[in-house]
Enzyme design. Structure first.
Site, short mmCIF file in Angstrom:
data_model
loop_
_atom_site.label_atom_id
_atom_site.label_comp_id
_atom_site.label_asym_id
_atom_site.label_seq_id
_atom_site.Cartn_x
_atom_site.Cartn_y
_atom_site.Cartn_z
N LYS A 243 0.65 -1.44 -0.09
CA LYS A 243 0.06 0.12 0.00
C LYS A 243 0.63 1.26 -0.01
O LYS A 243 0.69 2.25 -0.97
CB LYS A 243 -1.01 -0.21 1.35
CG LYS A 243 -1.89 1.40 1.38
CD LYS A 243 -2.34 1.81 2.64
CE LYS A 243 -1.06 2.26 3.43
NZ LYS A 243 -1.61 2.73 4.78
N CYS A 313 -19.16 6.20 5.40
CA CYS A 313 -19.00 4.78 5.48
C CYS A 313 -18.05 4.21 6.77
O CYS A 313 -17.14 3.54 6.51
CB CYS A 313 -18.66 4.03 4.06
SG CYS A 313 -19.01 2.36 4.24
N CYS A 320 -25.72 5.28 6.97
CA CYS A 320 -26.39 4.80 5.77
C CYS A 320 -27.38 5.73 5.32
O CYS A 320 -27.95 5.80 4.27
CB CYS A 320 -26.89 3.28 5.95
SG CYS A 320 -25.63 2.00 6.03
N CYS A 323 -26.50 8.45 3.18
CA CYS A 323 -25.43 7.98 1.78
C CYS A 323 -26.70 7.61 0.72
O CYS A 323 -27.66 6.98 0.93
CB CYS A 323 -24.69 6.61 2.18
SG CYS A 323 -23.94 5.97 0.96
N CYS A 331 -25.93 -0.22 -2.65
CA CYS A 331 -25.08 -0.92 -1.65
C CYS A 331 -25.84 -2.15 -0.96
O CYS A 331 -26.97 -1.77 -0.24
CB CYS A 331 -24.79 0.17 -0.70
SG CYS A 331 -23.67 -0.41 0.70
#
Length: 369
Positions: A243, A313, A320, A323, A331
């Site tokens: 990463k 998130c 949620c 969102c 989702c």
């Protein structure tokens, strides 16, 4: 005195040093007999060898010449002296080979572009810590290009298991502690206590102190005090994983070779159902994403999803209800809004007959006398 004893007393004995046939690192002594005696050799088992504390004793043999990087010990037994040479092998650290693709590409999930665009739209309206305190911000405090790239690498090394706010403060404190500029030479010159005190707020700061010192030494010795330009070379540095390597190349060198996957990218893509089977670790997530996500999105997806994971998130208690992925059914992990007991009570009170019907109207009129 018998003739046999007189001959043994008058015998002239010489010692010769030769390599042992049982181990190349052991030398032993051998009697070279005179004319009146037969050839004799004394053997000593390795387990009988004891260290000789008095290296300057007359009973010990001179230390054997050893190769560079080897250590010689002088030892002796009751019958002879030996020299054991211990050679420490120093093999150069090999670069880790980081896989770049899957043997069988992962299929692109349905409606992924709709979800991607929706997240990008939400991110454009919601500022996140990564926008002002991410690894790409550390470079702007440096003037020298090499120092800018090194500051980016240091920020990434400190960011593991640490929030961006803490990482940003630690980078600033470390820069001040080493003299005002994050350079390879400045970090090498600083003692570990100085570095530890500056980064003591980040996770695993003791281990990261050692990693930073060792990485700076490697950069000076092997890479001309600069950040490498390949993933494998970056991952050969202590404390640097895939990463960090991919993000370092993107930020420091503007080279896009893959996706930097951290816990946010790993968590969110699994919640979105973008993996045919839930992935077990960020590396598995990275290989899946790289196999189907168009390359033009590789450089921005980390920054976008990290900020989305910091603000919407969340790992625990995702928002949620705010969102747009929930309302558009993009989702599969969206959680319905939970009504609280107080909210239910208030709703029931508002709809009760006592509140809706005020009752009969009463008028009082006062007559004047």
């Amino acid at each position: 005195m018998s003739a046999a004893r007189r001959a043994a007393t008058e015998r002239v004995t010489r010692l010769a040093v030769r390599s042992s046939p049982y181990h190349a690192a052991v030398t032993d002594t051998q009697d070279i007999p005179g004319p009146s005696t037969t050839r004799r050799r004394t053997l000593v088992k390795r387990e009988d060898v004891k260290l000789n504390d008095q290296e300057d004793s007359a009973d010990t043999l001179p230390a054997a010449t050893t190769k560079r990087g080897s250590k010689a010990k002088r030892v002796k037994t009751a019958t002879r002296s030996v020299t054991i040479t211990e050679t420490k092998s120093k093999s150069p650290k090999k670069s880790k080979v980081i896989p770049q693709s899957l043997a069988i590409p992962h299929p692109a999930p349905e409606r992924w572009k709709e979800a991607y665009d929706a997240i990008k739209e939400m991110r454009s309206k919601i500022p996140a810590p990564v926008d002002t305190m991410g690894c790409d911000q550390a470079q702007w405090k440096e003037q020298d290009p090499k120092n800018s790239r090194f500051a980016t690498l240091i920020s990434l090394m400190l960011s593991s298991q640490t929030k961006d706010e803490v990482t940003d403060a630690a980078v600033a404190k470390l820069r001040t502690a080493v003299g005002g500029s994050l350079s390879v030479d400045a970090v090498i010159a600083a003692d570990e206590a100085t570095i530890s005190e500056a980064i003591s707020k980040v996770g695993f700061w003791r281990r990261k102190t050692q990693y930073i010192k060792q990485a700076a030494q490697r950069l000076r010795d092997d890479f001309d005090s600069d950040v490498p330009k390949t993933v494998d070379e970056l991952c050969s540095l202590p404390g640097v994983g895939p990463k960090m390597a991919f993000l370092a190349l993107q930020v420091a060198w503007n080279i896009n070779l893959g996706i930097g996957v951290d816990v946010h990218v790993h968590r969110i893509t699994n919640r979105l159902g973008w993996h045919r089977r839930p992935t077990k670790n960020p590396e598995e997530t990275r290989l899946n994403l790289q196999s189907w996500l168009p390359k033009e999105f590789h450089g921005e997806i980390n920054h976008m999803l990290v900020g989305f994971g910091q603000t919407v998130c969340l790992p625990v208690g995702p928002k949620c209800d705010s969102c747009t992925l929930s309302s558009s059914r993009l989702c599969p992990s969206a959680q319905p809004k939970k009504s609280t007991k107080r909210g239910s009570r208030d709703s029931a009170s508002a709809n009760s007959p006592a509140e809706s019907d005020p009752g009969p109207k009463i008028e009082i009129e006062v007559e004047n006398a």
